[in-house]
Design a protein around this motif. Structure first.
Motif, PDB file in Angstrom:
ATOM      1  N   THR A 169      -5.497  -2.815 -72.360  1.00 29.80           N
ATOM      2  CA  THR A 169      -6.669  -3.391 -73.001  1.00 29.80           C
ATOM      3  C   THR A 169      -7.779  -3.535 -71.966  1.00 29.80           C
ATOM      4  O   THR A 169      -7.657  -3.069 -70.835  1.00 29.80           O
ATOM      5  CB  THR A 169      -6.323  -4.747 -73.645  1.00 29.80           C
ATOM      6  OG1 THR A 169      -7.437  -5.198 -74.427  1.00 29.80           O
ATOM      7  CG2 THR A 169      -5.974  -5.799 -72.606  1.00 29.80           C
ATOM      8  N   VAL A 201       0.852  -1.010 -73.010  1.00 34.12           N
ATOM      9  CA  VAL A 201      -0.353  -1.449 -73.707  1.00 34.12           C
ATOM     10  C   VAL A 201      -1.456  -1.656 -72.674  1.00 34.12           C
ATOM     11  O   VAL A 201      -1.263  -2.345 -71.672  1.00 34.12           O
ATOM     12  CB  VAL A 201      -0.121  -2.751 -74.489  1.00 34.12           C
ATOM     13  CG1 VAL A 201      -1.391  -3.139 -75.254  1.00 34.12           C
ATOM     14  CG2 VAL A 201       1.046  -2.604 -75.447  1.00 34.12           C
ATOM     15  N   THR A 251      -3.856  -8.447 -65.799  1.00 35.94           N
ATOM     16  CA  THR A 251      -3.146  -8.395 -67.082  1.00 35.94           C
ATOM     17  C   THR A 251      -3.760  -9.416 -68.026  1.00 35.94           C
ATOM     18  O   THR A 251      -4.152 -10.513 -67.620  1.00 35.94           O
ATOM     19  CB  THR A 251      -1.643  -8.700 -66.923  1.00 35.94           C
ATOM     20  OG1 THR A 251      -1.477 -10.077 -66.555  1.00 35.94           O
ATOM     21  CG2 THR A 251      -1.004  -7.780 -65.896  1.00 35.94           C
ATOM     22  N   SER A 289       0.205  -7.501 -78.472  1.00 36.34           N
ATOM     23  CA  SER A 289       1.108  -6.596 -77.765  1.00 36.34           C
ATOM     24  C   SER A 289       2.530  -7.133 -77.650  1.00 36.34           C
ATOM     25  O   SER A 289       3.363  -6.552 -76.963  1.00 36.34           O
ATOM     26  CB  SER A 289       0.561  -6.301 -76.363  1.00 36.34           C
ATOM     27  OG  SER A 289       0.375  -7.514 -75.648  1.00 36.34           O
ATOM     28  N   THR A 294       0.877  -6.286 -70.398  1.00 37.94           N
ATOM     29  CA  THR A 294      -0.293  -5.668 -71.020  1.00 37.94           C
ATOM     30  C   THR A 294      -1.409  -5.633 -69.978  1.00 37.94           C
ATOM     31  O   THR A 294      -1.916  -6.684 -69.570  1.00 37.94           O
ATOM     32  CB  THR A 294      -0.736  -6.463 -72.262  1.00 37.94           C
ATOM     33  OG1 THR A 294       0.309  -6.422 -73.227  1.00 37.94           O
ATOM     34  CG2 THR A 294      -1.989  -5.855 -72.864  1.00 37.94           C
TER      35      THR A 294
END
Length: 324
Positions: free
Chosen positions: A126, A124, A58, A299, A78
């Motif tokens: 990434t 979310v 994360t 986020s 996230t």
């Protein structure tokens, strides 16, 4: 008592070998308005268990986000795909730099399973920069989006991508998977790029966001910057104009916090009233949504913000609405 979050890592590998010979930069004492409580609630513990049970990475942990306690208590994390090692060495970022390992082919499914177990309404995703891959990891992003759709079709998906610099066709691959929100952060004003984000190109990033809208106008676009890196207010206002020219919907502005003495120094802690002024200016420029506070991160409150984005779009499209 409020304490500043200091995340500890279990592994002992050098985190920033490329910064080892750089001079130390003193870390300033943080003002009271950006102090947070350390994590430790039952909700945080459950999110922590699920994340590590599936060997997921994360950005909350890797980047030392100050909001991890609040977000994980709400079972919001996230996820960072494609490993924990980035091919770039931005001076603001706490993610490890080096040569990444190969992709985990099972990662999209493992991440999707975690989304379902956490019961996320909005997720979310990434990644690190993967300049070593021919497509910059675009297909891995697309596979992850499709896996979440299969396992949790009601979950809305927000992605925060790298810039896919010199990766022809990569953006088209990601957009074709149809995330609900496409986020790519400019991080700072163009005058700071050589010292803060040397591997990136400002106008390429602006064009990337513009191209998303050209490919699929239904996707919300989003970008964020940090302040406190020596930028001038007029530079931030010009950046807002550049993003609006690219039809970006959502802007986030937060305070830069220096991760270690080897990272870029904090030039200034921006007080809350200045953030409020930037928010007012950004709304006047025509953004659908603006989040500008010292603790704003890309986020943070993403699920709630997505609901607000949809409402703002509907309001703007309503008969008699005035276009910005």
């Amino acid at each position: 008592m409020a304490v500043v979050l200091d995340l500890l890592r279990n592994d002992q590998r050098p985190r920033h070998p490329e910064k080892a010979h750089q001079p130390d930069k003193p870390i300033q004492r943080k003002p009271d308005w950006i102090r947070v409580r350390a994590p430790g609630s039952p909700g945080w513990a459950e999110t922590n268990r699920i994340v590590h049970e599936h060997n997921l990475v994360t950005v909350c942990e890797e980047a030392g986000c100050p909001n991890i306690g609040e977000c994980w208590e709400k079972r919001h994390a996230t996820f960072m795909i494609m490993g924990d090692t980035c091919t770039r060495a931005c001076s603001f970022c706490n993610v490890r730099t080096g040569l990444p390992q190969g992709l985990d082919a099972d990662e999209p499914e493992k991440l999707a399973d975690s989304v379902a177990k956490l019961g996320l309404h909005h997720v979310v995703v990434t990644s690190v920069d993967r300049d070593d891959l021919a497509d910059g990891g675009a297909e891995h992003f697309a596979r992850t989006i499709r896996a979440i759709r299969r396992v949790s079709p009601s979950t809305t998906i927000e992605i925060l991508t790298p810039d896919f610099l010199r990766k022809d066709g990569a953006l088209e691959t990601v957009v074709a998977a149809r995330p609900d929100v496409f986020n790519h952060n400019l991080e700072t004003v163009p005058g700071n790029y050589l010292t803060v984000r040397p591997g990136a190109r400002y106008f390429h990033s602006v064009r990337l966001l513009q191209r998303v809208k050209e490919l699929d106008p239904t996707i919300f676009t989003k970008s964020g910057i940090m302040v406190g890196l020596g930028e001038e207010r007029n530079e931030v206002v010009q950046l807002m104009d550049d993003l609006r020219s690219a039809d970006v919907d959502f802007l986030t502005i937060g305070q830069y916090l220096q991760p270690t003495k080897k990272h870029h120094e904090v030039v200034r802690f921006v007080p809350p009233d200045e953030f409020k002024g930037l928010e007012t200016t950004a709304y006047a420029k025509g953004f659908l949504l603006v989040s500008a506070t010292p603790l704003t991160r890309s986020s943070h409150h993403a699920g709630e913000d997505f609901a607000r984005l949809k409402m703002a779009r509907l309001a703007r499209l309503a008969p008699g609405a005035v276009s910005a």
